[in-house]
Design a protein around this motif. Structure first.
Motif, PDB file in Angstrom:
ATOM      1  N   LEU A   1       0.827  -1.325  -0.010  1.00 15.38           N
ATOM      2  CA  LEU A   1      -0.062   0.120   0.062  1.00 15.38           C
ATOM      3  C   LEU A   1       1.060   1.276   0.061  1.00 15.38           C
ATOM      4  O   LEU A   1       0.693   2.171  -0.587  1.00 15.38           O
ATOM      5  N   ALA A   2       1.883   1.429   0.648  1.00 13.88           N
ATOM      6  CA  ALA A   2       2.791   2.340   0.766  1.00 13.88           C
ATOM      7  C   ALA A   2       3.506   2.631  -0.625  1.00 13.88           C
ATOM      8  O   ALA A   2       3.589   3.653  -1.077  1.00 13.88           O
ATOM      9  N   GLN A   3       3.911   1.669  -1.006  1.00 13.77           N
ATOM     10  CA  GLN A   3       4.437   1.366  -2.692  1.00 13.77           C
ATOM     11  C   GLN A   3       3.536   2.197  -3.665  1.00 13.77           C
ATOM     12  O   GLN A   3       3.997   2.969  -4.415  1.00 13.77           O
ATOM     13  N   LEU A   4       2.274   1.652  -3.470  1.00 13.81           N
ATOM     14  CA  LEU A   4       1.142   2.121  -4.404  1.00 13.81           C
ATOM     15  C   LEU A   4       0.790   3.734  -4.047  1.00 13.81           C
ATOM     16  O   LEU A   4       0.830   4.421  -5.184  1.00 13.81           O
ATOM     17  N   ARG A   5       0.802   4.051  -2.997  1.00 11.07           N
ATOM     18  CA  ARG A   5       0.709   5.426  -2.566  1.00 11.07           C
ATOM     19  C   ARG A   5       1.777   6.404  -3.130  1.00 11.07           C
ATOM     20  O   ARG A   5       1.711   7.634  -3.380  1.00 11.07           O
ATOM     21  N   GLY A   6       2.993   5.892  -3.116  1.00 12.92           N
ATOM     22  CA  GLY A   6       4.417   6.418  -3.722  1.00 12.92           C
ATOM     23  C   GLY A   6       4.122   6.751  -4.887  1.00 12.92           C
ATOM     24  O   GLY A   6       4.938   7.667  -5.607  1.00 12.92           O
ATOM     25  N   GLU A   7       3.703   5.633  -5.834  1.00 11.98           N
ATOM     26  CA  GLU A   7       3.819   5.701  -7.225  1.00 11.98           C
ATOM     27  C   GLU A   7       2.520   6.502  -8.018  1.00 11.98           C
ATOM     28  O   GLU A   7       2.648   7.183  -8.893  1.00 11.98           O
ATOM     29  N   LYS A   8       1.381   6.696  -7.098  1.00 14.92           N
ATOM     30  CA  LYS A   8       0.217   7.000  -7.716  1.00 14.92           C
ATOM     31  C   LYS A   8      -0.210   6.952  -8.953  1.00 14.92           C
ATOM     32  O   LYS A   8       0.000   7.800  -9.809  1.00 14.92           O
TER      33      LYS A   8
END
Length: 67
Positions: free
Chosen positions: A7-14
């Motif tokens: 989830l953190a990776q997803l939010r970082g990539e947007k």
């Protein structure tokens, strides 16, 4: 990898998410994609579908009840 790490990776990539939905659920789908940390795009016409597909990192298809 743990779920929170993903989830953190997803939010970082947007990432851009191409959403093909029915009109009744388009707002809910867009809000869900935003809450996950991605950027939704709803394209209703076929002319822009190719360009959006070229830039999108994911696809959400919600056709509702198929009869």
């Amino acid at each position: 990898m743990q779920e929170w790490d993903l989830l953190a990776q997803l939010r970082g990539e947007k990432p851009l998410v191409h959403c093909i939905t029915n009109y009744e659920t388009s707002n809910d789908v867009a809000n869900f994609v935003l809450a996950a940390g991605a950027s939704p795009v709803m394209a209703g016409g076929g002319k822009e579908a190719g360009e959006i597909a070229a830039h999108a990192k994911a696809l959400v298809v919600n056709l509702g009840t198929v009869r």
